[in-house]
Design an enzyme around this catalytic site. Structure first.
Site, mmCIF file in Angstrom:
data_model
loop_
_atom_site.group_PDB
_atom_site.id
_atom_site.type_symbol
_atom_site.label_atom_id
_atom_site.label_comp_id
_atom_site.label_asym_id
_atom_site.label_seq_id
_atom_site.Cartn_x
_atom_site.Cartn_y
_atom_site.Cartn_z
ATOM 1 N N CYS A 280 -12.129 -10.690 14.032
ATOM 2 C CA CYS A 280 -11.615 -10.460 15.383
ATOM 3 C C CYS A 280 -10.894 -11.718 15.882
ATOM 4 C CB CYS A 280 -12.772 -10.107 16.319
ATOM 5 S SG CYS A 280 -12.217 -9.744 17.992
ATOM 6 N N CYS B 267 -15.092 -15.199 21.583
ATOM 7 C CA CYS B 267 -16.376 -15.051 22.273
ATOM 8 C C CYS B 267 -17.450 -15.887 21.555
ATOM 9 C CB CYS B 267 -16.782 -13.581 22.313
ATOM 10 S SG CYS B 267 -15.418 -12.502 22.841
ATOM 11 N N CYS C 295 -20.319 -14.448 19.332
ATOM 12 C CA CYS C 295 -20.062 -13.291 18.464
ATOM 13 C C CYS C 295 -19.870 -13.636 16.985
ATOM 14 C CB CYS C 295 -18.858 -12.512 18.964
ATOM 15 S SG CYS C 295 -18.665 -10.964 18.040
ATOM 16 N N CYS D 282 -22.572 5.425 19.346
ATOM 17 C CA CYS D 282 -21.695 4.402 19.934
ATOM 18 C C CYS D 282 -20.919 3.700 18.826
ATOM 19 C CB CYS D 282 -22.524 3.357 20.677
ATOM 20 S SG CYS D 282 -23.592 4.056 21.927
ATOM 21 N N CYS E 142 -19.861 2.085 30.729
ATOM 22 C CA CYS E 142 -21.017 1.358 30.206
ATOM 23 C C CYS E 142 -20.641 -0.116 30.245
ATOM 24 C CB CYS E 142 -21.312 1.811 28.772
ATOM 25 S SG CYS E 142 -22.599 0.839 27.958
ATOM 26 N N ARG F 170 -30.024 -0.482 29.790
ATOM 27 C CA ARG F 170 -30.376 -0.487 28.365
ATOM 28 C C ARG F 170 -30.943 -1.829 27.914
ATOM 29 N NH1 ARG F 170 -25.791 1.088 25.812
ATOM 30 N NH2 ARG F 170 -26.360 3.221 26.309
#
Ligand code: SAM
Ligand code: DTB
Ligand code: SF4
Length: 343
Positions: free
Chosen positions: A58, A62, A65, A102, A193, A265
């Site tokens: 990616c 972040c 991550c 998901c 979400c 969650r």
């Protein structure tokens, strides 16, 4: 305690939220559990399974991550998964008891040719009778509309932390970019979400800042994932200090109080948590989990262990067709019968 706890409001002040965080632990949990029971069946937890449809490489930075191309985490990158393989995994998730599938991709945002494929994925998974969720990075209005038209039920896009702490964690996209994507998702008519991560070295004021952003949206997110940082070797946050489990539980409880009708969650970090902490999270109002032995790239408790924990706690997986109002009534009746019998 404020009389209005339990109603949905979008005008939370920082001072009010500070007061909630500063309550004695048991008072906070008591209020959160009370509010939880106003809107949800006390012992039901929604069960979602994650699938990484495109892994690693990616371009974003972040700091938490493992999938960022900028950090050497030893992760094996994988191209966009074939639709048939996604369906196979969704069927397995359904057979294991998940009601929502998901699908997550390590993208800054999807390209046009990716969109055609993910739209197919949504249609196919939906036809299995599961709820669908995707997290693909930033979406423009048209992309959000295309996903909504395909029947996507939820779009996950986290704010991750407060606007103030955000720049310490991500520099390749702004907080406003994230808010814009969430607005596009909302405009397209999908369920939102959105949540964040606790344990990245943020202050209490940042946790308050994140929850203020989420709760004070014109319409609160239907689903609020609270992740505990999973420290991955090679990422800038690999050596982050331990989080006090009670501080994590406080975040869940305050999220429950501020967003009384949202599913909160208990997300990443369960593998690193003991069962008592997870039980406290349910007590604090968490009513959704990620289920299956992998999150996107890191470990999650195995399914048998989760079902065993549910059994020990008397928790039932939430069924798709059951509306929240019915079980609340059923629980009230069951409680009334129990107390009658006891007296
Ligand atoms: N690339 C897309 C994006 O960032 O929007 C979707 C996938 S991304 C992995 C989804 C979310 O997972 C992130 O926003 C973050 O909140 C969470 N996440 C990623 N790595 C994590 C970690 N190590 N610990 C806890 N949560 C994490
Ligand atoms: C969310 O809030 N947490 C999930 C999901 N949304 C996409 C992802 C957690 C990822 C944890 C690190 C990993 O497994 O790569
Ligand atoms: Fe990429 Fe999403 Fe990971 Fe950020 S969180 S590096 S955008 S996969």
């Amino acid at each position: 305690m404020q009389a209005e706890l339990g109603t949905v409001r979008s005008n939370w002040s920082r001072e009010e939220v500070e007061r909630l965080f500063d309550l004695p632990f048991n008072d906070l949990l008591f209020e959160a559990q009370r509010v939880h029971r106003l809107h949800f069946a006390a012992n039901e937890v929604q069960v979602s399974t994650l699938c990484s449809i495109k892994t690693g490489a990616c371009p974003e930075d972040c700091a938490y991550c493992p999938q960022s191309a900028r950090y050497n985490t030893g992760l094996e990158k994988e191209k966009l998964m074939a639709v048939a393989k996604v369906i196979e995994e969704a069927k397995e998730a359904k057979a294991a008891g998940a009601t929502r599938f998901c699908m997550g991709a390590a993208w800054r945002s999807p390209r046009a040719r990716d969109m055609e494929i993910v739209v197919d994925m949504v249609k196919e998974v939906k036809s299995l009778g599961m709820e669908t969720c995707m997290t693909l990075g930033m979406l423009d209005t048209q992309q959000a509309q295309n996903l909504a038209d395909a029947g996507l039920d939820y779009y996950n896009h986290n704010l991750d932390t407060s606007p103030e702490f955000y720049c310490d964690i991500i520099t390749t996209r702004t907080y406003q970019d994230r808010l814009d994507t969430l607005a596009n998702v909302r405009k397209a008519g999908m369920n939102v979400c959105s949540g964040g991560i606790v344990g990245m070295g943020e202050e209490k004021s940042d946790r308050i800042g994140l929850l203020l952003q989420l709760a004070n949206m014109e319409q609160q997110p239907e689903s609020v994932p609270i992740n505990q940082l999973v420290r991955v070797e090679g990422t800038p946050l690999a050596e982050q200090a331990d989080l006090d489990p009670f501080d994590f539980i406080r975040c869940i409880a305050v999220a429950r109080l501020m967003m009384p009708k949202s599913h909160v969650r208990l997300s990443a970090g369960r593998e690193q948590m003991n069962e008592q902490t997870q039980a406290l999270a349910f007590m604090a109002g968490a009513n959704s989990i990620f289920y299956g032995e992998k999150l996107l790239t890191t470990a999650n408790p195995d399914e048998n262990k989760d079902m065993a924990l549910f059994r020990r706690l008397g928790i039932r997986p939430e069924k798709l067709e059951v509306k929240a109002e019915q079980p609340v009534k059923a629980v009230a009746q069951a409680n009334a019968m129990f107390y009658e019998a006891a007296n």
